[in-house]
Design a protein around this motif. Structure first.
Motif, mmCIF file in Angstrom:
data_model
loop_
_atom_site.group_PDB
_atom_site.id
_atom_site.type_symbol
_atom_site.label_atom_id
_atom_site.label_comp_id
_atom_site.label_asym_id
_atom_site.label_seq_id
_atom_site.Cartn_x
_atom_site.Cartn_y
_atom_site.Cartn_z
ATOM 1 N N ILE A 140 0.816 -1.213 0.000
ATOM 2 C CA ILE A 140 0.000 0.000 0.000
ATOM 3 C C ILE A 140 0.853 1.267 0.000
ATOM 4 N N LEU A 141 2.092 1.151 0.444
ATOM 5 C CA LEU A 141 3.108 2.188 0.396
ATOM 6 C C LEU A 141 4.423 1.474 0.105
ATOM 7 N N PRO A 142 5.450 2.175 -0.340
ATOM 8 C CA PRO A 142 6.704 1.479 -0.625
ATOM 9 C C PRO A 142 7.187 0.648 0.570
ATOM 10 N N GLY A 143 7.134 -0.665 0.423
ATOM 11 C CA GLY A 143 7.603 -1.558 1.472
ATOM 12 C C GLY A 143 6.631 -1.800 2.605
ATOM 13 N N VAL A 144 5.425 -1.243 2.535
ATOM 14 C CA VAL A 144 4.421 -1.419 3.592
ATOM 15 C C VAL A 144 3.288 -2.284 3.041
ATOM 16 N N TYR A 145 3.017 -3.389 3.728
ATOM 17 C CA TYR A 145 2.038 -4.357 3.248
ATOM 18 C C TYR A 145 0.856 -4.485 4.207
ATOM 19 N N VAL A 146 -0.312 -4.727 3.611
ATOM 20 C CA VAL A 146 -1.476 -5.131 4.392
ATOM 21 C C VAL A 146 -1.805 -6.550 3.969
ATOM 22 N N ASN A 147 -1.965 -7.424 4.948
ATOM 23 C CA ASN A 147 -2.188 -8.843 4.687
ATOM 24 C C ASN A 147 -3.587 -9.248 5.106
ATOM 25 N N GLY A 148 -4.175 -10.149 4.322
ATOM 26 C CA GLY A 148 -5.503 -10.626 4.664
ATOM 27 C C GLY A 148 -5.837 -11.920 3.965
#
Length: 463
Positions: free
Chosen positions: A176-184
């Protein structure tokens, strides 16, 4: 000074100081007393019981303590505790429990008064639409998401599909941002014909998070009746904990990241060939209910919302992921019930109970919401299921009205989730081990090489 006046002064001195049996203190220490001693004096003076943990009173001193006493116990407690950012909850007559001051929880009637003040600013659809536009613009700015950050061009990371009874599950990570993940995890019907509804499913703060049994049941039932449900981690929790510390969830940017994560999740879900963009819902409980209200207010792609055991005019959210950014100061001030009204005229179901801050929903907040929906001639699609004997959970008594509402407004297949007697049957839902719902492996060994780590590095993305 005459003799009579001296006697009166002496009498009051005895009452003020002698009855409390305190050691003489001079003005250099401002008549300080340990808080524990002060509470004991209050108990003796008013014949009440004050419950507290020793850590709550340890090393806390109160200046001019005895001068804070007032004619009633409630007035006295307020005078004594407010300088220390403490308060009490009245458990029953004569019994109080000491608590830290909750900036996010107001007295019930103060919340109602605030809501009435907000309601006085508009009187019809046109004036409300102006207010709503002002709020939405200010909310995006308060969240530091105006304009939205550029979307990374990376592809979603997906696991293989797992087949269950009447539905499938696939784990997904989105950058969602460089290097930032949302997992689901994405739950879908086993057989998909045509376009199906999308249900975004943010979680609350219950132990186990989105991996809980009741959570997995709700997502599976949603899929079995014909919609896709996407559940995702809270910031810093679940697999997000591979990038940030657990305690980072209690920091202000958690609200921003969770909002952006929900937006990016919808971006992805609505590109799927079987997603029906006209039937998009969001449903979450507790802290997830706060996210539900905020997202329904912000994102016009959402056409139906179900905040569960969360919504109240006198409760602003007890976690920074709900109130860490100054969203409630927008456009001269707002609260969560006014934000919930921004979902109008889309169908909305508010589920409340008698054991938390939603206990008074039918009395004041729900009538306000119905009135707001009446501006659009849609008061009938604003519903409240109140469970006065229930507590703060997402048990079957809450899940049932969620199923009913989704079936009613999205035309889902109720026969697929009911038995021959017409009762909901959740027994065909598989409860997976938490690790089965991970994208990046049991120990995070598949975390991408570019993954950003540390809250300090995240802050640099929001100068």
């Amino acid at each position: 000074m005459n003799i009579k006046l001296k006697v009166i002064c002496a009498f009051f001195a005895v009452i003020m100081l002698g009855s409390f049996s305190v050691k003489a203190q001079n003005t250099d220490d401002q008549y300080r007393m340990p808080l524990k001693d002060v509470l004991q004096k209050i108990e003796e003076q008013f014949g009440v019981k004050i419950k507290y943990d020793e850590n709550q009173v340890k090393d806390r001193l109160l200046p001019y303590a005895l001068w804070r006493f007032r004619p009633t116990v409630d007035e006295t407690l307020a005078q004594v505790l407010s300088p220390l950012d403490l308060k009490v909850n009245k458990e029953k007559e004569g019994v109080y429990k000491l608590k830290e001051y909750e900036y996010y929880r107001w007295p019930v009637k103060e919340g109602w008064t605030k809501l009435d003040t907000l309601a006085s600013r508009y009187h019809d659809k046109a004036s409300w639409e102006l207010r709503k536009d002002s709020l939405r613009t200010a909310l995006w700015k308060a969240l530091k998401l105006s304009p939205l950050p550029a979307k990374p061009i990376s592809k979603p990371i997906v696991t293989t599909v797992r087949k269950m009874d009447g539905y499938t599950v696939q784990n997904i990570a989105l950058e969602i941002l460089p290097g930032v993940y949302v997992n689901g995890s994405l739950y879908k019907p086993a057989k998909v014909k045509g376009k199906i509804p999308v249900v975004l499913s943010p979680d609350g703060h219950w132990q186990g998070h989105r991996f809980r049994k009741d959570a997995q049941i709700r997502f599976a039932m949603t899929a079995r009746m014909g919609a896709m449900a996407f559940s995702y981690d809270l910031f810093g929790w679940g697999e997000s904990g591979l990038q940030f510390k657990y305690e980072d969830h209690r920091r202000s940017l958690s609200q921003t990241i969770q909002t952006l994560g929900a937006v990016r999740a919808l971006d992805y879900l609505l590109t799927l060939p079987d997603a029906d963009t006209a039937r998009v819902a969001i449903c979450g409980g507790s802290g997830g209910g706060s996210q539900t209200v905020l997202m329904a207010a912000l994102d016009p792609r959402i056409k139906l919302s179900i905040p569960v055991v969360s919504l109240s005019s006198y409760f602003y959210g007890g976690c920074p992921c709900e109130s860490g950014m100054p969203i409630h100061l927008c456009s001269g001030g707002t609260n969560n019930v006014e934000l919930a009204a921004m979902a109008a005229p889309n169908p909305q179901l508010v589920i409340s109970d008698g054991g938390d801050w939603t206990a008074h929903m039918p009395e004041h907040d729900f009538p306000y919401l119905q009135n707001m929906y009446s501006y659009y001639g849609k008061s009938q699609v604003m519903e409240n299921v109140h469970l006065p004997q229930d507590g703060h959970d997402f048990g079957f008594s809450k899940r049932k009205p969620v199923y009913d509402f989704l079936i009613k407004y999205f035309g889902l297949n109720e026969e697929a989730v009911k038995d021959k007697q017409g009762n909901y049957d959740e027994s065909k839902c598989t409860i997976e081990d938490e690790k089965a719902l991970y994208v990046f492996g049991e120990k995070g060994e598949k975390l991408p090489a570019n993954a950003l780590k540390g809250y300090e590095n995240l802050e640099r993305l929001f100068p």
